[in-house]
Motif scaffolding. Structure first.
Motif, PDB file in Angstrom:
ATOM      1  N   TYR A  59      52.601  67.468  38.847  1.00  0.00           N
ATOM      2  CA  TYR A  59      51.462  67.308  37.948  1.00  0.00           C
ATOM      3  C   TYR A  59      51.786  67.904  36.586  1.00  0.00           C
ATOM      4  O   TYR A  59      52.440  68.956  36.494  1.00  0.00           O
ATOM      5  CB  TYR A  59      50.218  68.004  38.505  1.00  0.00           C
ATOM      6  CG  TYR A  59      49.654  67.380  39.751  1.00  0.00           C
ATOM      7  CD1 TYR A  59      48.881  66.223  39.681  1.00  0.00           C
ATOM      8  CD2 TYR A  59      49.882  67.952  41.004  1.00  0.00           C
ATOM      9  CE1 TYR A  59      48.350  65.650  40.821  1.00  0.00           C
ATOM     10  CE2 TYR A  59      49.355  67.387  42.144  1.00  0.00           C
ATOM     11  CZ  TYR A  59      48.595  66.235  42.052  1.00  0.00           C
ATOM     12  OH  TYR A  59      48.072  65.658  43.183  1.00  0.00           O
ATOM     13  N   LEU A  91      51.179  58.181  40.699  1.00  0.00           N
ATOM     14  CA  LEU A  91      50.712  58.191  42.083  1.00  0.00           C
ATOM     15  C   LEU A  91      50.501  56.790  42.644  1.00  0.00           C
ATOM     16  O   LEU A  91      50.709  56.552  43.843  1.00  0.00           O
ATOM     17  CB  LEU A  91      49.424  59.013  42.186  1.00  0.00           C
ATOM     18  CG  LEU A  91      48.873  59.271  43.592  1.00  0.00           C
ATOM     19  CD1 LEU A  91      49.932  59.872  44.505  1.00  0.00           C
ATOM     20  CD2 LEU A  91      47.640  60.166  43.518  1.00  0.00           C
ATOM     21  N   PHE A 182      42.897  62.770  37.321  1.00  0.00           N
ATOM     22  CA  PHE A 182      43.153  64.034  38.020  1.00  0.00           C
ATOM     23  C   PHE A 182      42.220  65.123  37.496  1.00  0.00           C
ATOM     24  O   PHE A 182      41.808  65.108  36.343  1.00  0.00           O
ATOM     25  CB  PHE A 182      44.613  64.462  37.822  1.00  0.00           C
ATOM     26  CG  PHE A 182      45.598  63.372  38.111  1.00  0.00           C
ATOM     27  CD1 PHE A 182      46.004  63.128  39.407  1.00  0.00           C
ATOM     28  CD2 PHE A 182      46.093  62.569  37.090  1.00  0.00           C
ATOM     29  CE1 PHE A 182      46.906  62.108  39.692  1.00  0.00           C
ATOM     30  CE2 PHE A 182      46.984  61.542  37.358  1.00  0.00           C
ATOM     31  CZ  PHE A 182      47.389  61.312  38.661  1.00  0.00           C
ATOM     32  N   ASN A 191      42.794  63.871  43.149  1.00  0.00           N
ATOM     33  CA  ASN A 191      43.233  62.593  42.590  1.00  0.00           C
ATOM     34  C   ASN A 191      42.092  61.592  42.721  1.00  0.00           C
ATOM     35  O   ASN A 191      41.677  61.271  43.838  1.00  0.00           O
ATOM     36  CB  ASN A 191      44.467  62.076  43.338  1.00  0.00           C
ATOM     37  CG  ASN A 191      45.522  63.157  43.534  1.00  0.00           C
ATOM     38  OD1 ASN A 191      46.027  63.718  42.575  1.00  0.00           O
ATOM     39  ND2 ASN A 191      45.840  63.453  44.793  1.00  0.00           N
TER      40      ASN A 191
END
Length: 362
Positions: A59, A91, A182, A191
């Motif tokens: 992240y 992601l 996020f 998420n």
């Protein structure tokens, strides 16, 4: 890079494992796609056991905001410079790697609800097939109702990729935009899967050359212009299903421009028509695309812009207004080095998504 942190977590549990010592960082956000990130760290900070492809989530945090996230998919080690370069995908890249493995039929269901059901059932492991392995990594922010009803059938024997199914739904006429955002949830990162209208999300942001950004150039591109769009579906030879959609008013001013798109898994005229309509809409006019670079350490910054937003872009040359249009952000790219922060935006004109077309023939 003082205001940035790069943290990493275990994909399957979401448990935070630590923070990376970063020497260089670049990342990109993409609308209806995964985006990517590249992180360079000194070799002394490299943990071979923890930083494992598809086990580790990375992240990017700026201030209090989490701006980017996704799995580590590869890395390279340079013994001469004594550093490691981590290559990460957004992601959504994980959900592109999952398949629809059971028959799933939807009749007059909101397209957002179809997306949620497919992702939960065949990607995240939180749907009606609890034995279907998944990371249980996504939360839903309540944006799944779009007001557009669809009929869709996915057969087990097709082994259709989950990511492709969602992206196809998004890309048809009256579709939608999606991205993964996020945020902090206690001591963990959450998420969020978010849907938005394909027309874009209105904002008050004005990007003005020389005021809060640089617009070093813009281009006018007619490469993808189309006046006759043909979409082919299931079947073979003369029995193959096909739909035509035309921009007849444009053909009064210019010669015909044709394009063909193949959708072998589609067996209904309505769905094929939606794809042809979208081709005509996107190819109805030349695309004026500005190159926009935000000023560092000023507003708006990387945390203020998101794919899917509508922004006003203006540029004057010698006091003359040469560009003043509304654009949709389709990508945000950020690069951080010792020289500072550089943020560039990918844009498409708002009018690309206007309804265009004159005739359809099955």
């Amino acid at each position: 890079m003082a205001q940035y942190r790069v943290i990493f977590a275990e994909f399957l549990t979401g448990a935070l494992w630590g923070e990376l010592a970063v020497s260089e960082l670049s990342y990109s956000l993409a609308l209806n796609g995964p985006g990517s990130a590249t992180v360079k760290i000194p070799l002394w900070a490299f943990d071979w056991s923890a930083l494992s492809p598809w086990r580790t989530l990375v992240y990017v945090q700026r201030g209090e905001q989490i701006l980017w996230g996704g799995p580590l998919v590869a890395f390279g080690v340079d013994l001469e410079s004594e550093d490691a370069e981590l290559n990460c995908a957004g992601l959504w890249a994980y959900y592109r790697r999952r398949l629809i493995t059971y028959d799933s039929a939807f009749t007059q269901r909101d397209q957002g609800e179809i997306v949620k059901a497919l992702v939960q059932d065949f990607g995240d492991g939180t749907g009606q097939y609890p034995w279907n392995s998944g990371p249980r990594a996504l939360m839903w922010d309540g944006s799944t109702t779009t007001g557009v009803l669809r009929d869709r059938t996915y057969r087990k024997y097709e082994r259709k990729a989950l990511g492709q199914a969602v992206e196809d739904l998004a890309g048809v006429r009256n579709g939608f935009d999606f991205r993964i955002g996020f945020g902090w949830s206690g001591s963990r990162v959450a998420n969020f899967f978010r849907l938005a209208p394909a027309s874009g999300v209105p904002t008050d942001l004005v990007l003005e050359h020389g005021a809060n950004c640089d617009i070093p150039s813009f281009s006018v591109d007619g490469t993808s212009m189309v006046t006759e769009a043909v979409t082919t579906g299931g079947g073979q030879a003369d029995d193959q299903l096909a739909v035509w959609w035309y921009n007849l008013p444009a053909e009064l001013r210019m010669p015909r421009l044709s394009a063909v798109q193949s959708r072998q898994d589609v067996t209904t005229v309505d769905v094929l028509t939606g794809y042809s309509q979208q081709m005509i809409s996107e190819g109805s006019t030349p695309v004026v695309i500005p190159s926009v670079r935000l000023y560092p350490d000023s507003y708006p910054g990387p945390g203020d812009v998101q794919p899917g937003q509508l922004v006003r872009v203006r540029a004057r040359v010698g006091g003359r207004l040469v560009l003043d249009r509304t654009y949709k952000i389709t990508g945000v790219s950020v690069k951080l080095t010792d020289a500072g922060e550089e943020t560039t935006l990918a844009l498409v004109p708002e009018g690309v998504y206007a309804s265009v077309g004159s005739a359809a023939t099955p």
